[in-house]
Motif scaffolding. Structure first.
Motif, PDB file in Angstrom:
ATOM      1  N   UNK A   1       1.416  -0.268  -1.020  1.00 15.26           N
ATOM      2  CA  UNK A   1       2.360   0.840  -0.941  1.00 15.26           C
ATOM      3  C   UNK A   1       2.391   1.650  -2.227  1.00 15.26           C
ATOM      4  N   UNK A   2       2.198   1.008  -3.371  1.00 12.68           N
ATOM      5  CA  UNK A   2       2.110   1.757  -4.630  1.00 12.68           C
ATOM      6  C   UNK A   2       0.953   2.750  -4.586  1.00 12.68           C
TER       7      UNK A   2
ATOM      8  N   UNK B   1      -6.998   6.384   4.299  1.00 14.80           N
ATOM      9  CA  UNK B   1      -7.813   5.172   4.182  1.00 14.80           C
ATOM     10  C   UNK B   1      -6.949   3.950   3.901  1.00 14.80           C
ATOM     11  N   UNK B   2      -5.957   4.101   3.009  1.00 13.70           N
ATOM     12  CA  UNK B   2      -5.058   2.989   2.737  1.00 13.70           C
ATOM     13  C   UNK B   2      -4.220   2.679   3.970  1.00 13.70           C
ATOM     14  N   UNK B   3      -3.757   3.722   4.667  1.00 13.13           N
ATOM     15  CA  UNK B   3      -3.015   3.503   5.914  1.00 13.13           C
ATOM     16  C   UNK B   3      -3.841   2.670   6.893  1.00 13.13           C
TER      17      UNK B   3
ATOM     18  N   UNK C   1       3.339  -9.016  -3.350  1.00 17.03           N
ATOM     19  CA  UNK C   1       2.150  -8.283  -3.781  1.00 17.03           C
ATOM     20  C   UNK C   1       1.330  -7.731  -2.636  1.00 17.03           C
ATOM     21  N   UNK C   2       1.185  -8.506  -1.550  1.00 17.13           N
ATOM     22  CA  UNK C   2       0.374  -8.046  -0.420  1.00 17.13           C
ATOM     23  C   UNK C   2       0.977  -6.806   0.240  1.00 17.13           C
ATOM     24  N   UNK C   3       2.272  -6.587   0.064  1.00 16.26           N
ATOM     25  CA  UNK C   3       2.941  -5.410   0.614  1.00 16.26           C
ATOM     26  C   UNK C   3       3.100  -4.335  -0.455  1.00 16.26           C
TER      27      UNK C   3
ATOM     28  N   UNK D   1      11.176   6.407   1.680  1.00 19.78           N
ATOM     29  CA  UNK D   1      10.182   5.963   2.662  1.00 19.78           C
ATOM     30  C   UNK D   1       9.395   4.743   2.198  1.00 19.78           C
ATOM     31  N   UNK D   2       9.185   4.623   0.883  1.00 15.75           N
ATOM     32  CA  UNK D   2       8.436   3.482   0.366  1.00 15.75           C
ATOM     33  C   UNK D   2       9.244   2.190   0.499  1.00 15.75           C
TER      34      UNK D   2
END
Length: 281
Positions: A259-260, A35-37, A253-255, A210-211
């Motif tokens: 990712x967190x 869902x986040x993806x 923050x938008x990225x 990867x993060x």
């Protein structure tokens, strides 16, 4: 039963239902990663790894070093100077503290991956947002805003490097109100799960995860899109003239917040490294 007691019980029941609902929302459901993806793909072209097997990587430890950044030619204020002294007092000699300035930035640029060509046209605050991303991916270690430390980071380095599945450790985000902007479905998930997010002001990172790869790639993709406008409307300290294209949270923050959440299984929290968040300028 008198009316006051009835009202009190109704209020208690309502509050209990609210608490139960919040706890249910805060559970990371099995489908949160896809869902986040999906939200990230709607929001940008960010493409986290699609195979969970690809996330089982053995990373180098985080070097025992904390980067602080001062990206302009202006001198540090008295408060910032005191903050740097406090960061050093709490950490050295166990943990090295490095202040990167325009005079020393070339020492940290990696062969084959120069800073993005738009870097010099960014507002100073956005230079810091991009540069920390670059340093965390290529070098790893700690990053701290120039804000006073409260204690040594050595235990946090030990915790991160002692956990082979962990990629990052930082202080928990302080409120759902400070979650970075995002489209509605993604933003709701970020607000619901804000306690799983990391604050943007201090963390320790293992390099080349990867993060961090996704983090840097998305920051540079955005800079590619903004490059022409930045050359015409370069930034100053916090923003820039009319036409300056970078939103306040656009390079960090938008990225970072999505990712967190996306990689929450690889993120540790340690409130001890929370920097001073008030009266630091």
């Amino acid at each position: 039963m008198n009316s006051d007691r009835v009202v009190s019980r109704l209020r208690s029941a309502k509050h209990a239902a609210w608490v139960a609902r919040r706890r249910a929302w805060a559970v990371i459901e099995p489908g949160v990663a896809p869902a986040v993806d999906a939200g990230l793909k709607t929001y940008s072209r960010l493409r986290p790894p699609t195979s969970e097997h690809a996330l089982d990587v053995l990373l180098a430890p985080a070097p025992r070093r904390i980067f602080c950044l001062w990206t302009g030619d202006n001198p540090l204020s008295a408060n910032r100077t005191r903050a740097m002294a406090e960061i050093r007092r709490c950490n050295e000699p166990e943990v090295e503290v490095v202040l990167v300035t325009p005079d020393s930035i070339d020492d940290w640029v990696v062969a084959g991956h120069p800073l993005h060509p738009a870097y010099q046209d960014l507002a100073l605050i956005h230079r810091s947002d991009y540069l920390r991303t670059y340093l965390m991916h290529h070098h790893g270690g700690g990053y701290s805003d120039v804000k006073a430390a409260r204690t040594s980071w050595a235990p946090a380095f030990d915790a991160l490097n002692g956990d082979p599945r962990a990629w990052l450790i930082g202080y928990p985000e302080v409120s759902y109100r400070v979650v970075a902007p995002a489209p509605t479905p993604l933003h709701r998930r970020l607000r619901v799960h804000y306690t799983r997010l990391i604050g943007n002001g201090a963390y320790i990172v293992k390099p080349s995860s990867p993060m961090t790869a996704a983090w840097l790639a998305e920051a540079e993709r955005r800079l590619d899109l903004w490059r022409d406008d930045l050359s015409r409307f370069p930034g100053d300290v916090h923003s820039g003239p009319d036409g300056y294209p970078v939103p306040f949270y656009g390079l960090l923050g938008e990225i970072f917040h999505p990712l967190c959440l996306r990689f929450h299984d690889h993120v540790l929290q340690d409130a001890a490294i929370t920097p001073q968040l008030r009266d630091y300028k």
